[in-house]
Scaffold this motif. Structure first.
Motif, PDB file in Angstrom:
ATOM      1  N   PHE A 201      -4.678   6.840  -1.043  1.00 32.98           N
ATOM      2  CA  PHE A 201      -5.738   5.845  -0.938  1.00 32.98           C
ATOM      3  C   PHE A 201      -6.932   6.396  -0.180  1.00 32.98           C
ATOM      4  O   PHE A 201      -6.770   7.103   0.820  1.00 32.98           O
ATOM      5  CB  PHE A 201      -5.238   4.592  -0.202  1.00 32.98           C
ATOM      6  N   ALA A 202      -8.123   6.052  -0.664  1.00 28.41           N
ATOM      7  CA  ALA A 202      -9.357   6.337   0.079  1.00 28.41           C
ATOM      8  C   ALA A 202      -9.661   5.145   0.970  1.00 28.41           C
ATOM      9  O   ALA A 202      -9.324   3.999   0.654  1.00 28.41           O
ATOM     10  CB  ALA A 202     -10.517   6.577  -0.885  1.00 28.41           C
ATOM     11  N   LEU A 203     -10.291   5.397   2.080  1.00 31.60           N
ATOM     12  CA  LEU A 203     -10.653   4.349   3.024  1.00 31.60           C
ATOM     13  C   LEU A 203     -12.025   3.791   2.649  1.00 31.60           C
ATOM     14  O   LEU A 203     -12.975   4.556   2.450  1.00 31.60           O
ATOM     15  CB  LEU A 203     -10.690   4.939   4.434  1.00 31.60           C
TER      16      LEU A 203
ATOM     17  N   GLU B 264     -16.488  -0.182  -4.699  1.00 33.03           N
ATOM     18  CA  GLU B 264     -16.852  -0.278  -3.285  1.00 33.03           C
ATOM     19  C   GLU B 264     -18.234  -0.920  -3.127  1.00 33.03           C
ATOM     20  O   GLU B 264     -18.439  -1.771  -2.245  1.00 33.03           O
ATOM     21  CB  GLU B 264     -16.838   1.097  -2.614  1.00 33.03           C
TER      22      GLU B 264
ATOM     23  N   ALA C 254      -8.539  -0.291   1.499  1.00 29.98           N
ATOM     24  CA  ALA C 254      -8.283   1.037   0.932  1.00 29.98           C
ATOM     25  C   ALA C 254      -8.215   0.931  -0.582  1.00 29.98           C
ATOM     26  O   ALA C 254      -7.849  -0.112  -1.131  1.00 29.98           O
ATOM     27  CB  ALA C 254      -6.982   1.607   1.494  1.00 29.98           C
TER      28      ALA C 254
ATOM     29  N   ARG D  64      -6.620   6.353  -5.076  1.00 30.91           N
ATOM     30  CA  ARG D  64      -7.332   7.567  -5.469  1.00 30.91           C
ATOM     31  C   ARG D  64      -7.206   7.854  -6.962  1.00 30.91           C
ATOM     32  O   ARG D  64      -7.992   8.627  -7.508  1.00 30.91           O
ATOM     33  CB  ARG D  64      -6.807   8.765  -4.675  1.00 30.91           C
TER      34      ARG D  64
ATOM     35  N   ARG E  11      -2.955   8.233   3.334  1.00 32.07           N
ATOM     36  CA  ARG E  11      -4.233   8.913   3.099  1.00 32.07           C
ATOM     37  C   ARG E  11      -4.244   9.731   1.807  1.00 32.07           C
ATOM     38  O   ARG E  11      -5.303   9.920   1.201  1.00 32.07           O
ATOM     39  CB  ARG E  11      -4.596   9.803   4.280  1.00 32.07           C
TER      40      ARG E  11
ATOM     41  N   MET F   8     -13.145   8.949   3.062  1.00 32.57           N
ATOM     42  CA  MET F   8     -13.897   7.899   2.390  1.00 32.57           C
ATOM     43  C   MET F   8     -14.402   8.374   1.038  1.00 32.57           C
ATOM     44  O   MET F   8     -14.462   9.579   0.762  1.00 32.57           O
ATOM     45  CB  MET F   8     -15.053   7.442   3.276  1.00 32.57           C
TER      46      MET F   8
ATOM     47  N   ALA G  98       0.834  -1.204   0.000  1.00 31.37           N
ATOM     48  CA  ALA G  98       0.000   0.000   0.000  1.00 31.37           C
ATOM     49  C   ALA G  98       0.869   1.254   0.000  1.00 31.37           C
ATOM     50  O   ALA G  98       0.584   2.231  -0.702  1.00 31.37           O
ATOM     51  CB  ALA G  98      -0.935   0.001   1.204  1.00 31.37           C
TER      52      ALA G  98
ATOM     53  N   TYR H 186      -3.290   3.616   7.898  1.00 31.80           N
ATOM     54  CA  TYR H 186      -4.023   4.482   6.980  1.00 31.80           C
ATOM     55  C   TYR H 186      -3.581   5.952   6.974  1.00 31.80           C
ATOM     56  O   TYR H 186      -3.421   6.534   5.885  1.00 31.80           O
ATOM     57  CB  TYR H 186      -5.544   4.397   7.177  1.00 31.80           C
TER      58      TYR H 186
END
Length: 289
Positions: A71-73, A198, A184, A187, A68, A278, A49, A64
């Motif tokens: 990557f989006a959570l 998702e 995650a 983005r 951040r 998110m 990641a 995370y």
């Protein structure tokens, strides 16, 4: 129309991740693009990641804030402990010194962060989570933190020194579940595509949970999990249940608390709140108004 380019979905080989992902592999859930899955241990996934290797990846929640920006959570496929979690184990009767040597499953894991706060003088070595019990039994280390299915069944010559859950309760100061791991998404993926990915994963977790008995039987018959039927059932009770489908407000509060604890103890450069990172699902609704 579906995208032809596969989406790489990386997850750990532990039973709850396998359980939740195979609803897709068995064709029970349609996806917006071909999904290509990769199963790796959690610290390898954390490192991947950081490198931005996969489109969607399982991560330790404690990592995370460090990824951040890239990557989006995701809201789904989450693991929280409620009165349970990783365990610090040692040989029965052994008294641990202040600077005892301990094996952890990775420097970016949630249990590692909480352990370091509680035991700042411990000498840490990092190992694949499957090798930690053996390291304690051989005397290579004085103690080790077990994760995944290992917490349910370890050698009778070992005992629990402390539950990471107890450390969490002391630090959190509230009756909140222990945030362990989640997913995650990169983005750089187009927002509409990210939303549909998702949604597919949420549906997969929901379908897997709704058809737990059948799915567990299929996984066992195909030797896709490392444990027997009884242990699988116990483990899924803990980490693959109704609360794994979509994060609720209590879980979000717990996650914010974890991030605050990490920041206050010097693990992060700034405090963050999970909800701000998110995928904005409301975008799809606004797009067609």
């Amino acid at each position: 129309m579906k995208r032809k380019t596969p989406v790489t979905i990386a997850h750990s080989p532990d039973a709850d991740d396998i359980f939740m992902y195979y609803a897709i592999r068995f064709g029970w859930v349609s996806t917006p693009a071909p999904f290509e899955n990769i199963a790796l241990d959690i610290e390898t996934l954390n490192e991947a990641a950081i490198a931005g290797t996969y489109d969607v990846t399982a991560i330790s929640f404690a990592l995370y804030p460090k990824i951040r920006d890239d990557f989006a959570l995701l809201r789904t496929a989450v693991s929280f402990g409620e009165g349970y979690g990783p365990k610090l184990i040692k040989p029965k009767g052994k008294k641990l010194r202040r600077n005892f040597k301990v094996a952890l499953s990775g420097k970016h894991t949630t249990n590692a962060m909480l352990f370091k706060i509680a035991y700042p003088d411990a000498r840490i070595v990092y190992k694949n989570f499957l090798d930690i019990e053996k390291a304690v039994l051989s005397g290579e280390v004085d103690a080790g933190v077990l994760i995944h299915e290992s917490i349910l069944d370890f050698d009778e010559s070992l005992e629990t020194e402390r539950e990471i859950w107890d450390i969490w309760r002391e630090l959190a100061g509230d009756d909140l579940p222990l945030p362990l791991g989640g997913m995650a998404l990169r983005r750089s993926l187009p927002l509409t595509h990210a939303i549909t990915i998702e949604d597919a994963l949420i549906k997969a977790v929901d379908v897997a949970n709704a058809h737990r008995g059948l799915l567990a039987k299929m996984l066992l018959e195909r030797n896709l999990v490392r444990i027997d039927a009884a242990t699988l059932d116990r483990y899924l009770d803990l980490y693959a249940n109704d609360k794994s489908v979509t994060m609720n407000e209590t879980q979000l509060k717990a996650l914010d608390t974890l991030f605050r604890i990490g920041y206050e103890n010097g693990f992060y450069e700034c405090p963050i709140e999970a909800d701000d990172f998110m995928i904005p699902k409301e975008y799809m609704e606004a797009r067609f108004e």
